[in-house]
Write an enzyme that holds these catalytic residues in place. Structure first.
Site, PDB file in Angstrom:
ATOM      1  CD  GLU A  97      -3.083  -0.906   0.222  1.00  0.00           C
ATOM      2  OE1 GLU A  97      -2.921  -0.082  -0.702  1.00  0.00           O
ATOM      3  OE2 GLU A  97      -4.109  -1.587   0.371  1.00  0.00           O
ATOM      4  CG  HIS A 115      -4.456   0.774   5.418  1.00  0.00           C
ATOM      5  ND1 HIS A 115      -5.815   0.920   5.236  1.00  0.00           N
ATOM      6  CD2 HIS A 115      -4.085  -0.322   4.710  1.00  0.00           C
ATOM      7  CE1 HIS A 115      -6.243  -0.053   4.429  1.00  0.00           C
ATOM      8  NE2 HIS A 115      -5.222  -0.820   4.108  1.00  0.00           N
ATOM      9  CG  HIS A 117      -7.837  -4.616   6.278  1.00  0.00           C
ATOM     10  ND1 HIS A 117      -7.374  -5.712   5.585  1.00  0.00           N
ATOM     11  CD2 HIS A 117      -7.367  -3.532   5.602  1.00  0.00           C
ATOM     12  CE1 HIS A 117      -6.646  -5.312   4.548  1.00  0.00           C
ATOM     13  NE2 HIS A 117      -6.631  -3.994   4.547  1.00  0.00           N
ATOM     14  CE1 TYR A 136     -17.723  15.241  21.553  1.00  0.00           C
ATOM     15  CE2 TYR A 136     -19.982  14.704  22.180  1.00  0.00           C
ATOM     16  CZ  TYR A 136     -18.635  14.801  22.505  1.00  0.00           C
ATOM     17  OH  TYR A 136     -18.208  14.445  23.759  1.00  0.00           O
ATOM     18  CG  HIS A 177      -9.192  -1.643   1.389  1.00  0.00           C
ATOM     19  ND1 HIS A 177      -8.398  -1.304   0.316  1.00  0.00           N
ATOM     20  CD2 HIS A 177      -8.329  -2.062   2.347  1.00  0.00           C
ATOM     21  CE1 HIS A 177      -7.132  -1.532   0.603  1.00  0.00           C
ATOM     22  NE2 HIS A 177      -7.065  -1.982   1.841  1.00  0.00           N
ATOM     23  CE1 TYR A 232     -11.347  17.420  25.886  1.00  0.00           C
ATOM     24  CE2 TYR A 232      -9.504  16.510  24.658  1.00  0.00           C
ATOM     25  CZ  TYR A 232     -10.478  16.375  25.627  1.00  0.00           C
ATOM     26  OH  TYR A 232     -10.572  15.213  26.333  1.00  0.00           O
TER      27      TYR A 232
END
Length: 236
Positions: A97, A115, A117, A136, A177, A232
């Site tokens: 990837e 990344h 799955h 939110y 994916h 925050y």
């Protein structure tokens, strides 16, 4: 004409060039990358060798290698490429990837990418073109999370689809994916992945009750939270 400056979202300017990283810095980053990759497996966000993690150190991108179980990765397995995809560190083949990772680094100020799955997020990617505004915390990812249209893994087409879905966002779903998130650090990228998976799970859970439709937030409500999130946490 003056060079165009691009906001990277992490306090850096895209035109700035990083100094060549030291070996010590690369080794520290590799250790953190391996720990993050193992965390994705421990938290059931990936199965086997699916998913991948990368971190940018200067102009070098360290990535998980293709097909190697995370629990077998060692310091000597350090794997790195340049921003044009040329392997500059290690002998193991980088993740398949890699086109997705490099596309994000070239287009944004990302310093780390995760990344996965993840089950709930992948399920949602098969149902909608955008994750409904169930919570939110979508604001922490830049707004409604889009789904990138399906393309074969490891292809430039998938990278193109992903970049469109990431426009003004730090996370997206990949149809049939998984997920991709980025941040200013591996910790931030991982936290965004966890938040995205959690929101997908909430929406699937709320949607599963027959005869009931989940209450959703408006974009205005999410935008308001986005402004509040800027203040925050702790300040130096």
């Amino acid at each position: 004409m003056a060079e165009q400056r691009r906001d990277t979202g992490d306090g850096r300017d895209a035109g700035e060039r990083d100094a060549a990283p030291t070996r010590e810095a690369l080794e520290r980053a590799w250790d953190e990358l391996v720990a993050t990759a193992r965390r994705t497996a421990a938290d059931a966000l990936v199965v086997g060798t699916s998913g991948n993690v990368s971190v940018r150190v200067g102009d070098t991108v360290l990535v998980t290698p293709s097909g190697v179980p995370y629990d077998r990765l060692a310091p000597e397995d350090l794997c790195g490429v340049s921003l044009d995809g040329r392997q500059v560190l290690g002998s193991l083949v980088p993740t398949s990837e890699l086109p997705m990772h490099l596309a994000v680094y070239r287009a944004t100020g990302a310093r780390a990418i995760v990344h996965t799955h993840a089950v709930h997020a992948t399920a949602v990617s098969t149902l909608v073109t955008e994750l409904p505004l169930i919570h939110y915390m979508a604001a922490a990812l830049g707004g409604p999370v889009r789904v990138a249209p399906y393309a074969t893994y490891g292809t430039e087409k998938l990278a193109e689809n992903m970049l469109r879905a990431l426009r003004d966002r730090t996370a997206c779903l990949l149809q049939n994916h998984g997920t991709l998130t980025y941040g200013a650090s591996l910790l931030q990228a991982y936290d965004r992945t966890a938040q995205l998976e959690w929101m997908c799970r909430v929406w699937l859970t709320a949607s599963s009750l027959p005869g009931h439709t989940p209450t959703l937030l408006t974009r205005e409500q999410v935008n308001e939270v986005g402004e509040r999130l800027k203040e925050y946490g702790q300040r130096p």
